[in-house]
Write an enzyme that holds these catalytic residues in place. Structure first.
Site, mmCIF file in Angstrom:
data_model
loop_
_atom_site.group_PDB
_atom_site.id
_atom_site.type_symbol
_atom_site.label_atom_id
_atom_site.label_comp_id
_atom_site.label_asym_id
_atom_site.label_seq_id
_atom_site.Cartn_x
_atom_site.Cartn_y
_atom_site.Cartn_z
ATOM 1 N N HIS A 55 -44.698 20.597 -30.578
ATOM 2 C CA HIS A 55 -44.379 20.295 -29.182
ATOM 3 C C HIS A 55 -45.718 20.080 -28.485
ATOM 4 O O HIS A 55 -46.720 20.707 -28.862
ATOM 5 C CB HIS A 55 -43.709 21.479 -28.480
ATOM 6 C CG HIS A 55 -42.421 21.916 -29.091
ATOM 7 N ND1 HIS A 55 -42.354 22.826 -30.110
ATOM 8 C CD2 HIS A 55 -41.146 21.600 -28.786
ATOM 9 C CE1 HIS A 55 -41.086 23.030 -30.423
ATOM 10 N NE2 HIS A 55 -40.333 22.307 -29.638
ATOM 11 N N ASP A 58 -47.533 23.240 -27.961
ATOM 12 C CA ASP A 58 -47.989 23.992 -29.149
ATOM 13 C C ASP A 58 -49.440 23.626 -29.447
ATOM 14 O O ASP A 58 -50.205 24.449 -29.949
ATOM 15 C CB ASP A 58 -47.199 23.605 -30.421
ATOM 16 C CG ASP A 58 -45.721 23.909 -30.328
ATOM 17 O OD1 ASP A 58 -45.335 24.733 -29.493
ATOM 18 O OD2 ASP A 58 -44.961 23.301 -31.111
ATOM 19 N N MET A 89 -43.666 13.566 -36.887
ATOM 20 C CA MET A 89 -42.759 13.761 -35.746
ATOM 21 C C MET A 89 -43.437 14.617 -34.695
ATOM 22 O O MET A 89 -44.282 15.447 -35.023
ATOM 23 C CB MET A 89 -41.476 14.444 -36.253
ATOM 24 C CG MET A 89 -40.458 14.853 -35.213
ATOM 25 S SD MET A 89 -40.769 16.496 -34.490
ATOM 26 C CE MET A 89 -39.586 17.500 -35.369
ATOM 27 N N GLU A 182 -31.390 16.410 -31.246
ATOM 28 C CA GLU A 182 -31.062 17.624 -32.014
ATOM 29 C C GLU A 182 -30.021 18.449 -31.282
ATOM 30 O O GLU A 182 -30.327 19.088 -30.275
ATOM 31 C CB GLU A 182 -32.327 18.451 -32.234
ATOM 32 C CG GLU A 182 -32.048 19.722 -33.026
ATOM 33 C CD GLU A 182 -33.297 20.542 -33.307
ATOM 34 O OE1 GLU A 182 -34.418 20.006 -33.185
ATOM 35 O OE2 GLU A 182 -33.147 21.726 -33.633
ATOM 36 N N LYS A 184 -27.318 21.517 -30.467
ATOM 37 C CA LYS A 184 -27.236 22.975 -30.667
ATOM 38 C C LYS A 184 -26.142 23.494 -29.741
ATOM 39 O O LYS A 184 -26.070 23.070 -28.595
ATOM 40 C CB LYS A 184 -28.583 23.617 -30.333
ATOM 41 C CG LYS A 184 -28.637 25.118 -30.609
ATOM 42 C CD LYS A 184 -30.047 25.668 -30.416
ATOM 43 C CE LYS A 184 -30.077 27.146 -30.756
ATOM 44 N NZ LYS A 184 -31.422 27.739 -30.573
ATOM 45 N N GLU A 218 -29.626 20.275 -37.418
ATOM 46 C CA GLU A 218 -30.240 21.507 -37.949
ATOM 47 C C GLU A 218 -29.191 22.377 -38.616
ATOM 48 O O GLU A 218 -28.137 22.652 -38.031
ATOM 49 C CB GLU A 218 -30.941 22.284 -36.823
ATOM 50 C CG GLU A 218 -31.477 23.620 -37.351
ATOM 51 C CD GLU A 218 -32.359 24.391 -36.386
ATOM 52 O OE1 GLU A 218 -33.218 23.758 -35.749
ATOM 53 O OE2 GLU A 218 -32.172 25.617 -36.290
ATOM 54 N N HIS A 221 -27.851 25.257 -36.546
ATOM 55 C CA HIS A 221 -27.138 24.971 -35.301
ATOM 56 C C HIS A 221 -25.662 24.688 -35.519
ATOM 57 O O HIS A 221 -24.828 25.119 -34.719
ATOM 58 C CB HIS A 221 -27.827 23.823 -34.555
ATOM 59 C CG HIS A 221 -29.211 24.193 -34.100
ATOM 60 N ND1 HIS A 221 -30.021 23.335 -33.419
ATOM 61 C CD2 HIS A 221 -29.928 25.344 -34.228
ATOM 62 C CE1 HIS A 221 -31.183 23.930 -33.158
ATOM 63 N NE2 HIS A 221 -31.143 25.146 -33.653
ATOM 64 N N ASP A 246 -33.591 19.273 -39.780
ATOM 65 C CA ASP A 246 -34.197 20.604 -39.653
ATOM 66 C C ASP A 246 -33.504 21.544 -40.629
ATOM 67 O O ASP A 246 -32.322 21.876 -40.467
ATOM 68 C CB ASP A 246 -34.041 21.146 -38.221
ATOM 69 C CG ASP A 246 -35.125 20.627 -37.287
ATOM 70 O OD1 ASP A 246 -35.966 19.816 -37.725
ATOM 71 O OD2 ASP A 246 -35.135 21.064 -36.118
ATOM 72 N N ASP A 256 -29.376 32.261 -33.150
ATOM 73 C CA ASP A 256 -30.056 31.239 -33.959
ATOM 74 C C ASP A 256 -31.137 31.927 -34.800
ATOM 75 O O ASP A 256 -32.232 32.198 -34.332
ATOM 76 C CB ASP A 256 -30.675 30.226 -32.985
ATOM 77 C CG ASP A 256 -31.309 29.054 -33.696
ATOM 78 O OD1 ASP A 256 -30.913 28.759 -34.832
ATOM 79 O OD2 ASP A 256 -32.193 28.431 -33.094
ATOM 80 N N ASP A 258 -32.714 31.021 -37.750
ATOM 81 C CA ASP A 258 -33.835 30.234 -38.293
ATOM 82 C C ASP A 258 -34.485 30.889 -39.510
ATOM 83 O O ASP A 258 -35.714 30.991 -39.604
ATOM 84 C CB ASP A 258 -34.913 29.986 -37.217
ATOM 85 C CG ASP A 258 -34.438 29.078 -36.094
ATOM 86 O OD1 ASP A 258 -33.539 28.250 -36.328
ATOM 87 O OD2 ASP A 258 -34.994 29.187 -34.977
ATOM 88 N N ASP A 288 -37.431 24.045 -40.068
ATOM 89 C CA ASP A 288 -37.491 24.600 -38.714
ATOM 90 C C ASP A 288 -37.023 26.043 -38.803
ATOM 91 O O ASP A 288 -35.897 26.360 -38.458
ATOM 92 C CB ASP A 288 -36.622 23.792 -37.748
ATOM 93 C CG ASP A 288 -36.853 24.246 -36.312
ATOM 94 O OD1 ASP A 288 -37.861 24.943 -36.077
ATOM 95 O OD2 ASP A 288 -36.027 23.924 -35.451
HETATM 96 C C1 GLT Z 1 -36.991 25.476 -31.081
HETATM 97 C C2 GLT Z 1 -35.578 25.162 -31.488
HETATM 98 C C3 GLT Z 1 -35.559 24.206 -32.613
HETATM 99 C C4 GLT Z 1 -36.064 22.855 -32.249
HETATM 100 C C5 GLT Z 1 -37.494 22.840 -31.908
HETATM 101 C C6 GLT Z 1 -37.866 21.475 -31.414
HETATM 102 S S1 GLT Z 1 -37.986 24.097 -30.880
HETATM 103 O O1 GLT Z 1 -37.598 26.297 -32.025
HETATM 104 O O2 GLT Z 1 -34.924 26.374 -31.849
HETATM 105 O O3 GLT Z 1 -34.296 24.102 -33.188
HETATM 106 O O4 GLT Z 1 -35.964 22.037 -33.379
HETATM 107 O O5 GLT Z 1 -37.847 21.373 -30.027
HETATM 108 MN MN MN Z 2 -34.548 22.715 -34.859
HETATM 109 MN MN MN Z 3 -32.727 26.784 -34.785
#
Ligand code: GLT
Ligand code: MN
Ligand code: MN
Length: 390
Positions: A55, A58, A89, A182, A184, A218, A221, A246, A256, A258, A288
């Protein structure tokens, strides 16, 4: 040689925000110090990764002077060229700063919406300067807890305005850049706009230049709410809209998480890898995800290595699936039964003749499709393959 050692050709990538995650959560302070982006690039390259993403904030902390920005970008470019890493990206942070407390592109406040578009244009410039050809839009704060003020349809209209404006900007600059939305379902908002792959696909079709916009689905998500990520991925691929992906892991019904790729549901991860590899998708295999909060920096690199190894192991399992005589034999028998019918079908496309022929066709509904589907056998073979006994 370790056959699961990642190579550049595997196109693995990580975000600075993923390996750099400090373990801060809603209840606790950071458990790890932030990582310097230059250091992350070098460590990722040593581990066999190919790309790094970020980002805007970042890389260049929010509020940096032009002079600071230039120094940071110069040093980062040097790290990329020293390590052979690429930036496929980039994206914008439209969620951390308090100004985005009630949305960015969909904020009810026109000044906030304009600021979000301005921040994104600058972040696009930064991403393109470093080589990005895909630009991700995750609407972190685009959502609501209360629906009493903002009309959810109007939020979509605002979202469209912003994306169309930014498409115009990219074209005007002559940038070689595609957008990837993306979806979510929730978090950090109570409910997010564009919550699923399906919602995002429908939205993309309404844009000024839909051919420039695809998806960044993702794993976590779709999985959070109990949707099947493999199906979401399949639909995105079928629509020609898989611009980025992702990868991570997640249990249904949780926040979430991750997690490290394939750590929770290796079977579904297997189908993800199998589908991606068979689809001709040539983009980054992007993780991600983040290391567990209890880890130190060594744990972060173990996490990153684990994501890539599991992908490669599952890719090997997908090859075994394709080469396994018993599995392929079973699939061939099923396919032979499924394709035996030679009468009129919808697959020829519509014509009044085809319609008349199909209407007149006689079917014995008690007999057709009456064979057992042998999915118990097939699934057991997959399980044994994954458990390493085949
Ligand atoms: C954040 C989010 C991710 C996104 C990122 C991109 S930032 O961590 O949870 O799923 O992909 O903005
Ligand atoms: Mn993501
Ligand atoms: Mn996520």
């Amino acid at each position: 040689m370790d056959r699961f050692a990642p190579q550049k050709g595997d196109k693995f990538s990580f975000g600075l925000w993923t390996v750099g995650n400090t373990g801060r959560d809603a209840w606790g302070d950071p458990t790890r110090p932030p990582l310097d982006p230059v250091h992350s690039v070098h460590r990722l390259a040593e581990l066999g990764a190919w790309g790094v993403k970020f980002h805007d904030d970042d890389l260049v902390p929010f509020g940096s002077s032009q002079h600071e920005r230039d120094r940071i970008v110069r040093e980062f470019k040097q790290a990329l060229s020293d390590s052979g890493m690429v930036v496929p990206m980039a994206t914008t942070n439209l969620f951390s700063h308090p100004v985005f407390r009630d949305g960015a592109f969909t904020s009810a406040d026109a000044a906030v919406r304009a600021f979000a578009v301005q921040k994104t244009m600058r972040a696009i410039d930064l991403g393109v300067e470093l080589g990005a050809t895909t630009y991700v839009f995750w609407g972190g704060r685009e959502g609501a807890e209360v629906d009493a003020y903002r009309d959810p349809g109007e939020a979509i209209t605002r979202f469209r305005e912003a994306i169309n404006f930014l498409l115009g900007y990219v074209r005007d600059q002559g940038y070689d850049l595609r957008f990837a939305i993306e979806p979510k379902p929730n978090e950090p908002r109570g409910d997010a706009y564009l919550p699923t792959v399906g919602h995002a696909l429908a939205f993309i079709a309404t844009l000024d230049h839909p051919e420039m916009v695809g998806l960044n689905p993702e794993f976590a998500h779709e999985t959070m709410t109990g949707l099947n990520f493999v199906h979401a991925l399949g639909q995105a691929i079928e629509a020609g809209k898989l611009f980025h992906v992702d990868l991570n892991d997640q249990r249904m019904g949780r926040f979430d998480q991750d997690y490290r790729f394939a750590s929770e549901d290796p079977k579904r991860a297997f189908y993800v890898v199998k589908l991606l590899e068979a689809s001709g998708y040539a983009g980054p295999r992007h993780f991600d995800a983040k290391a567990y909060r209890m880890e130190d920096e060594a744990g972060v690199w173990a996490f990153a290595r684990g994501c890539m190894r599991s992908y490669l192991i599952l890719k090997e399992k997908a090859r075994q699936f394709d080469a396994d005589g018993e599995i392929q034999g079973l699939l061939a028998e099923l396919r032979a039964a499924d394709t035996a019918y030679a009468g009129p079908t919808a697959a020829t496309g519509y014509s009044s003749e085809a319609a008349a022929a199909l209407k007149a066709q006689s079917f014995d509904a008690a007999a057709i499709g009456a064979i057992g589907r042998r999915q118990e056998e097939l699934d057991q073979l997959v399980i044994e393959l994954l458990l390493g006994v085949r």
